[in-house]
Write a protein that holds these residues in place. Sequence first.
Motif, short mmCIF file in Angstrom:
data_model
loop_
_atom_site.label_atom_id
_atom_site.label_comp_id
_atom_site.label_asym_id
_atom_site.label_seq_id
_atom_site.Cartn_x
_atom_site.Cartn_y
_atom_site.Cartn_z
N LEU A 53 0.94 -1.19 0.03
CA LEU A 53 0.09 -0.07 -0.05
C LEU A 53 0.91 1.28 0.06
O LEU A 53 0.75 2.36 -0.72
CB LEU A 53 -0.82 -0.01 1.09
N ALA A 54 1.87 1.51 0.77
CA ALA A 54 2.65 2.36 0.79
C ALA A 54 3.50 2.62 -0.44
O ALA A 54 3.78 3.88 -1.04
CB ALA A 54 3.87 2.16 1.98
N GLY A 55 4.05 1.63 -1.11
CA GLY A 55 4.75 1.64 -2.35
C GLY A 55 3.85 2.15 -3.64
O GLY A 55 4.24 2.84 -4.37
N SER A 56 2.46 1.58 -3.55
CA SER A 56 1.59 2.11 -4.65
C SER A 56 1.28 3.47 -4.35
O SER A 56 0.96 4.22 -5.27
CB SER A 56 0.24 1.29 -4.53
N LEU A 57 0.98 4.04 -3.12
CA LEU A 57 0.78 5.24 -2.78
C LEU A 57 1.83 6.35 -3.41
O LEU A 57 1.36 7.41 -3.88
CB LEU A 57 0.38 5.67 -1.30
N PHE A 58 3.12 5.72 -3.14
CA PHE A 58 4.11 6.64 -3.54
C PHE A 58 4.40 6.84 -5.18
O PHE A 58 4.42 7.82 -5.66
CB PHE A 58 5.49 6.00 -3.11
N ILE A 59 3.96 5.75 -5.74
CA ILE A 59 4.09 5.69 -7.00
C ILE A 59 2.85 6.60 -7.68
O ILE A 59 3.04 7.45 -8.51
CB ILE A 59 3.73 4.26 -7.66
N VAL A 60 1.72 6.46 -6.93
CA VAL A 60 0.45 7.67 -7.49
C VAL A 60 0.97 8.86 -7.03
O VAL A 60 0.77 9.78 -8.15
CB VAL A 60 -0.86 7.29 -6.57
N ARG B 201 0.85 6.32 -17.05
CA ARG B 201 -0.51 5.99 -16.95
C ARG B 201 -0.73 4.62 -16.62
O ARG B 201 -1.62 4.21 -15.76
CB ARG B 201 -1.14 6.24 -18.25
N ILE B 202 0.18 3.73 -17.04
CA ILE B 202 0.13 2.30 -17.03
C ILE B 202 0.25 2.02 -15.46
O ILE B 202 -0.32 1.30 -14.57
CB ILE B 202 0.60 1.40 -17.74
N MET B 203 1.40 2.51 -14.81
CA MET B 203 1.97 2.61 -13.56
C MET B 203 0.67 3.01 -12.59
O MET B 203 0.54 2.63 -11.49
CB MET B 203 3.29 3.18 -13.40
N LEU B 204 0.02 4.20 -12.94
CA LEU B 204 -0.84 4.73 -12.18
C LEU B 204 -2.04 3.81 -11.80
O LEU B 204 -2.63 3.79 -10.85
CB LEU B 204 -1.33 6.26 -12.94
N VAL B 205 -2.42 3.17 -13.06
CA VAL B 205 -3.67 2.28 -13.13
C VAL B 205 -3.30 1.17 -12.12
O VAL B 205 -4.29 0.61 -11.23
CB VAL B 205 -4.23 1.97 -14.42
N LEU B 206 -2.08 0.51 -12.51
CA LEU B 206 -1.78 -0.63 -11.73
C LEU B 206 -1.45 -0.41 -10.34
O LEU B 206 -2.20 -1.15 -9.33
CB LEU B 206 -0.31 -1.22 -12.28
N PHE C 31 1.95 14.24 -8.73
CA PHE C 31 1.97 15.25 -8.16
C PHE C 31 3.53 15.64 -8.20
O PHE C 31 3.94 16.89 -7.71
CB PHE C 31 1.83 15.22 -6.44
N ASN C 32 4.32 15.14 -8.60
CA ASN C 32 5.80 15.35 -8.70
C ASN C 32 6.28 15.25 -10.04
O ASN C 32 7.17 14.52 -10.46
CB ASN C 32 6.73 14.13 -8.08
N ASP C 33 5.86 16.53 -10.67
CA ASP C 33 6.27 16.67 -12.09
C ASP C 33 7.51 17.68 -12.00
O ASP C 33 7.43 18.78 -11.58
CB ASP C 33 5.05 17.32 -12.77
N ASP C 34 8.62 17.10 -12.62
CA ASP C 34 9.77 17.86 -12.77
C ASP C 34 9.58 18.74 -13.82
O ASP C 34 10.51 19.89 -13.74
CB ASP C 34 11.13 16.89 -12.94
N ASN C 35 9.04 18.42 -14.88
CA ASN C 35 8.99 19.55 -15.89
C ASN C 35 7.23 19.78 -16.33
O ASN C 35 6.60 18.92 -17.03
CB ASN C 35 9.52 18.95 -17.26
N PRO C 36 6.91 20.94 -15.79
CA PRO C 36 5.34 21.19 -16.06
C PRO C 36 4.89 21.25 -17.40
O PRO C 36 3.65 21.20 -17.79
CB PRO C 36 5.23 22.87 -15.39
N ARG C 37 5.88 21.42 -18.37
CA ARG C 37 5.36 21.56 -19.85
C ARG C 37 5.30 20.04 -20.38
O ARG C 37 4.38 20.04 -21.46
CB ARG C 37 6.60 22.31 -20.47
#
Length: 115
Positions: free
Chosen positions: A41-48, A69-74, A53-59
Motif C-alpha cells: 500500500l505504501a509503495g503504490s501510494l508513493f507511485i501515485v 499511465r499504466i503504472m498509475l492504473v496498476l 504530483f511530482n512533475d519535474d517538467n510542468p510542460r
Amino acid sequence: MAAAASPSDIIIIVPSGRDDMTRNEYLTIQFLQKLSAFLSLAGSLFIVWQVLFNDDNPRNPKISNIYHRIMLVLSFFDILSSAGLFAGNWAIPEDTAYEYIQDNIGNTATCDAQG
C-alpha cells in the motif's frame, strides 16, 4: 479404450493446512500478511504521488507518458487489493467463532464488502 471418468467419479482431496498449525503460527501468518499489505500500500501510494504530483517538467507532465499511465492504473488497483488484504480477518463478523481466526471485529456488511 476405457471410458472417461465422469466428474462425479473423481474425488479430489485438498488439505486445508489448518489442522497441524499452532496458534503462534497463525498469528505469524496474520502479521506477515498485514506487513506485506502495508508495504504494498505504501509503495503504490508513493507511485501515485510520483505520477500525479511530482512533475519535474510542468510542460511535459508524467501523466502524458503511457508508461506512467499504466503504472498509475496498476497502483490504483494494487491500493484496492492491499487495503482488502490489510483488513484481512478484521472484516470477518465478530460472532464467527473459529479457533484460527483472531481479532475479528467486523460485521456482515464488512464481510460482504471485502468479498
